[in-house]
Write an enzyme that holds these catalytic residues in place. Structure first.
Site, PDB file in Angstrom:
ATOM      1  N   LYS A 104       0.923  -1.094  -0.188  1.00  0.00           N
ATOM      2  CA  LYS A 104      -0.157  -0.222   0.159  1.00  0.00           C
ATOM      3  C   LYS A 104       0.957   0.963   0.206  1.00  0.00           C
ATOM      4  O   LYS A 104       0.769   2.388  -0.599  1.00  0.00           O
ATOM      5  CB  LYS A 104      -0.909  -0.007   1.382  1.00  0.00           C
ATOM      6  CG  LYS A 104      -1.789   0.912   1.553  1.00  0.00           C
ATOM      7  CD  LYS A 104      -2.528   0.836   2.269  1.00  0.00           C
ATOM      8  CE  LYS A 104      -3.499  -0.600   2.932  1.00  0.00           C
ATOM      9  NZ  LYS A 104      -3.933  -0.495   3.897  1.00  0.00           N
ATOM     10  N   LYS A 116       2.776  -5.324  11.075  1.00  0.00           N
ATOM     11  CA  LYS A 116       2.098  -5.015  11.985  1.00  0.00           C
ATOM     12  C   LYS A 116       2.025  -5.024  13.231  1.00  0.00           C
ATOM     13  O   LYS A 116       2.979  -6.020  13.519  1.00  0.00           O
ATOM     14  CB  LYS A 116       0.816  -5.298  11.281  1.00  0.00           C
ATOM     15  CG  LYS A 116      -0.857  -5.337  11.568  1.00  0.00           C
ATOM     16  CD  LYS A 116      -1.246  -4.493  10.266  1.00  0.00           C
ATOM     17  CE  LYS A 116      -2.179  -4.015  10.722  1.00  0.00           C
ATOM     18  NZ  LYS A 116      -3.584  -2.696  10.033  1.00  0.00           N
ATOM     19  N   ASN A 250     -15.669   3.786  11.600  1.00  0.00           N
ATOM     20  CA  ASN A 250     -14.567   4.736  11.701  1.00  0.00           C
ATOM     21  C   ASN A 250     -14.536   4.732  10.113  1.00  0.00           C
ATOM     22  O   ASN A 250     -15.140   5.647   9.636  1.00  0.00           O
ATOM     23  CB  ASN A 250     -13.212   4.654  11.403  1.00  0.00           C
ATOM     24  CG  ASN A 250     -12.158   5.938  11.845  1.00  0.00           C
ATOM     25  OD1 ASN A 250     -11.893   5.565  10.906  1.00  0.00           O
ATOM     26  ND2 ASN A 250     -11.952   6.219  12.859  1.00  0.00           N
ATOM     27  N   SER A 390      -1.519   9.610   8.224  1.00  0.00           N
ATOM     28  CA  SER A 390      -0.253   9.089   9.153  1.00  0.00           C
ATOM     29  C   SER A 390       1.743   9.552   8.668  1.00  0.00           C
ATOM     30  O   SER A 390       1.340  10.130   9.563  1.00  0.00           O
ATOM     31  CB  SER A 390      -0.147   7.720   9.198  1.00  0.00           C
ATOM     32  OG  SER A 390      -1.100   7.270  10.038  1.00  0.00           O
TER      33      SER A 390
HETATM   34  P1  NAD Z   1     -14.194  -0.350  13.187  1.00  0.00           P
HETATM   35  O1  NAD Z   1     -14.192  -1.435  14.204  1.00  0.00           O
HETATM   36  O2  NAD Z   1     -14.558   1.247  13.499  1.00  0.00           O
HETATM   37  O3  NAD Z   1     -15.153  -0.246  12.514  1.00  0.00           O
HETATM   38  C1  NAD Z   1     -16.270  -1.806  11.615  1.00  0.00           C
HETATM   39  C2  NAD Z   1     -17.211  -1.678  11.969  1.00  0.00           C
HETATM   40  O4  NAD Z   1     -17.833  -3.732  11.350  1.00  0.00           O
HETATM   41  C3  NAD Z   1     -18.284  -1.682  12.912  1.00  0.00           C
HETATM   42  O5  NAD Z   1     -19.734  -0.921  12.647  1.00  0.00           O
HETATM   43  C4  NAD Z   1     -18.981  -3.401  12.960  1.00  0.00           C
HETATM   44  O6  NAD Z   1     -20.402  -2.968  13.263  1.00  0.00           O
HETATM   45  C5  NAD Z   1     -19.024  -3.445  11.527  1.00  0.00           C
HETATM   46  N1  NAD Z   1     -18.813  -5.787  11.599  1.00  0.00           N
HETATM   47  C6  NAD Z   1     -18.520  -6.019  12.240  1.00  0.00           C
HETATM   48  N2  NAD Z   1     -18.520  -7.729  11.828  1.00  0.00           N
HETATM   49  C7  NAD Z   1     -19.582  -6.927  11.155  1.00  0.00           C
HETATM   50  C8  NAD Z   1     -20.071  -7.862  10.336  1.00  0.00           C
HETATM   51  N3  NAD Z   1     -19.824  -9.500  10.659  1.00  0.00           N
HETATM   52  N4  NAD Z   1     -20.974  -7.662   9.763  1.00  0.00           N
HETATM   53  C9  NAD Z   1     -20.841  -6.572   8.536  1.00  0.00           C
HETATM   54  N5  NAD Z   1     -21.047  -5.808   9.733  1.00  0.00           N
HETATM   55  C10 NAD Z   1     -20.011  -5.764  10.466  1.00  0.00           C
HETATM   56  O7  NAD Z   1     -13.598  -0.403  12.357  1.00  0.00           O
HETATM   57  P2  NAD Z   1     -13.219   0.141  10.855  1.00  0.00           P
HETATM   58  O8  NAD Z   1     -11.832   1.678  11.259  1.00  0.00           O
HETATM   59  O9  NAD Z   1     -13.986   1.175  10.390  1.00  0.00           O
HETATM   60  O10 NAD Z   1     -12.141  -0.637  10.228  1.00  0.00           O
HETATM   61  C11 NAD Z   1     -12.825  -1.319   9.221  1.00  0.00           C
HETATM   62  C12 NAD Z   1     -12.095  -2.142   8.292  1.00  0.00           C
HETATM   63  O11 NAD Z   1     -11.166  -1.080   7.467  1.00  0.00           O
HETATM   64  C13 NAD Z   1     -11.240  -3.007   9.496  1.00  0.00           C
HETATM   65  O12 NAD Z   1     -11.090  -4.396   8.529  1.00  0.00           O
HETATM   66  C14 NAD Z   1      -9.911  -2.206   8.823  1.00  0.00           C
HETATM   67  O13 NAD Z   1      -8.567  -3.257   9.342  1.00  0.00           O
HETATM   68  C15 NAD Z   1     -10.405  -1.538   7.917  1.00  0.00           C
HETATM   69  N6  NAD Z   1      -9.169  -0.102   7.678  1.00  0.00           N
HETATM   70  C16 NAD Z   1      -9.185   0.462   8.738  1.00  0.00           C
HETATM   71  C17 NAD Z   1      -8.399   1.764   8.629  1.00  0.00           C
HETATM   72  C18 NAD Z   1      -8.669   2.924   9.501  1.00  0.00           C
HETATM   73  O14 NAD Z   1      -8.105   3.901   9.058  1.00  0.00           O
HETATM   74  N7  NAD Z   1      -9.915   2.775  10.442  1.00  0.00           N
HETATM   75  C19 NAD Z   1      -7.622   2.069   7.602  1.00  0.00           C
HETATM   76  C20 NAD Z   1      -7.572   0.752   6.196  1.00  0.00           C
HETATM   77  C21 NAD Z   1      -8.024  -0.260   6.600  1.00  0.00           C
END
Ligand code: NAD
Length: 458
Positions: A104, A116, A250, A390
């Site tokens: 990435k 990680k 998020n 970041s």
């Molecule tokens: P988060 O914990 O804020 O949100 C996760 C969401 O997914 C929640 O709404 C939760 O209820 C939902 N969820 C969990 N299990 C589920 C299921 N089985 N079916 C449907 N929904 C479900 O996490 P986030 O920060 O939003 O990250 C989401 C994904 O994006 C993760 O895989 C993370 O690795 C990836 N990601 C996040 C970032 C970041 O900056 N936050 C950056 C790159 C990648």
């Protein structure tokens, strides 16, 4: 370890090995050896640091919890990658996520490598004081390998600004007098975090679609392109697009707001889901009201008729995985890894899928969608906003001059746009999938650096 990521790297290297204009100084036996070296380097981490953190619990006993810091590759800069607190963290998963970070950052020209971290805990089952101890211990156990110039963690699933603040505080205690603002990113703004970091990933994810449907299709799409993706894309032109979003955290909730507020694309968010439910409304869901409800309800969407009334939202409540069988034009995956696989791929009718989460689509499902001409904007391209901001946070920490939120978004879009302008035309002109093209592009950069450093031959 054999998985989708490793297979993709193997495939990309195979393509590049036979593309003789790439690294033309390498030919015959030495070309073969160099590409074997690349495969070995890219598919294995430099270091897997493992520890069993000793955590004193408030009830009086001490437990041990396994913790990891994986450092995959640092040829482009210090290792960079989040720390995940989750009960299902395991070494293979952390290694895989570290590899994706390397790809990435290289794809978007961010001068960081890939790393990680993870701790095998369910953060919800610990008190605040115990979570504070987990953070402190993590830094104590891995202090020899973390620093603003060596390895810079950030938040991930189960961690956020509070955890990063605690970790940076401990780093400062262990390293008195040393530079510390750059040791962790994703900190609170009060502690040297960047404005705009929280929304960066979601904004970038939506931007990857917006650019495709607006500027790219009207100006930058090769006019002679007869690619199967061009057909898919043109079919979405001049019609109202329905949008589905899996995950409302998020990333997902910011994507939903971006879609809701977007004036350039005629779209409506008809389906959203989270860990409990799917919500559906044909005319489009009231996203601001849903976001407000989630904010006050530990991040969860309304899951009963009563909660819907409380939120002031009209919607049909469906079971959690019903999101996949709802007919939408564009599906955003913003929950967890491996959500779309053999068991549900045939239910999905979307013409475009955007990966907000890391690795949300299995190899089999990926092949199935490619065969059908479904456009998948892959994780390493779409969800890099957090990694990019970041980097801005790290830079701001170095010279302690902090930028406005708008300036951060402008710089974020500018950086992502450069990548899109390099990659999208290749996708629509070439024979490779979107994901293949991104992998090839990223691996070309890393390979070139390794070659020039003399690291590919004995
Ligand atoms: P988060 O914990 O804020 O949100 C996760 C969401 O997914 C929640 O709404 C939760 O209820 C939902 N969820 C969990 N299990 C589920 C299921 N089985 N079916 C449907 N929904 C479900 O996490 P986030 O920060 O939003 O990250 C989401 C994904 O994006 C993760 O895989 C993370 O690795 C990836 N990601 C996040 C970032 C970041 O900056 N936050 C950056 C790159 C990648």
């Amino acid at each position: 370890m054999e998985n989708h990521t490793v297979e993709m790297i193997r495939h990309s290297l195979h393509v590049l090995e036979h593309e003789l204009t790439f690294l033309p100084d390498l030919f015959g036996e030495s070309r073969k050896k160099a590409f074997n070296s690349l495969l070995a380097i890219l598919t294995t981490p430099n270091h897997v640091n493992k520890a069993y953190l000793r955590i004193p619990l408030e009830r009086g006993d001490v437990i041990r919890v396994p913790a990891f810091r994986v450092q995959h590759n640092n040829v482009m800069g210090p290792y960079k990658g989040g720390i995940r607190f989750h009960q299902r963290v395991d070494e293979d998963e952390i290694v895989n996520l570290a590899i994706l970070m390397t790809l990435k950052t290289a794809l978007h020209n961010v001068p960081f490598g890939g790393g990680k971290g993870g701790v095998v805990v369910d953060p919800h089952s610990f008190t605040k004081q115990e979570r504070y101890m987990i953070c402190k211990k993590y830094v104590q156990y891995f202090s020899r390998v973390l620093s603003p110039t060596e390895d810079i963690p950030g938040p991930d699933v189960g961690t956020g600004a509070q955890e990063m603040d605690w970790m940076m505080g401990e780093y400062k205690n262990i390293n008195p007098g040393k530079e510390y603002l750059g040791s962790f990113t994703g900190k609170s703004v009060e502690n040297g975090g960047s404005l705009g970091r929280e929304k960066a990933t979601g904004k970038g994810v939506y931007f990857s679609l917006k650019y495709l449907l607006t500027d790219f299709v009207s100006k930058d799409m090769p006019s002679e392109s007869v690619h199967k993706y061009s057909k898919t894309l043109l079919a979405t032109k001049e019609q109202q697009l329905s949008i589905g979003i899996q995950g409302f955290g998020n990333v997902g909730s910011v994507v939903a707001m971006e879609a809701y507020d977007c004036k350039n694309i005629d779209n409506k968010v008809t389906v959203v889901s989270d860990r409990n439910v799917t919500l559906y409304h044909e005319e489009g869901l009231q996203i601001p009201a849903l976001q407000k409800f989630a904010q006050w309800n530990k991040g969860d969407l309304p899951k009963t008729e009563e909660e819907l009334r409380e939120a002031g939202v009209e919607a049909k409540i469906l079971e959690r995985d019903a999101i996949f069988s709802q007919s939408v034009d564009v599906l955003f995956l913003a929950a967890l890894s491996n959500q779309v696989n053999e068991t549900n791929m045939t239910e999905i009718e979307a013409k475009i899928i955007v990966e907000g989460a890391n690795a949300p689509i299995s190899k089999k499902a990926d092949d199935y969608f490619n065969e059908k001409g479904v456009i998948i904007i892959p994780d390493i391209l779409a969800n890099a906003g957090g990694a990019i901001v970041s980097y801005f946070e790290w830079l701001q920490g170095r010279d302690t001059r902090f930028l406005s939120e708008q300036k951060i978004y402008d710089d974020l879009y500018d950086k992502m746009l450069r990548t899109f302008q390099a990659v999208y035309p290749e996708v629509f002109n070439g024979e490779h999938s979107f994901r293949d093209t991104c992998y090839i592009y990223s691996i070309m950069k890393i390979s070139m650096i390794l070659f020039r450093l003399g690291k590919l031959y004995g």
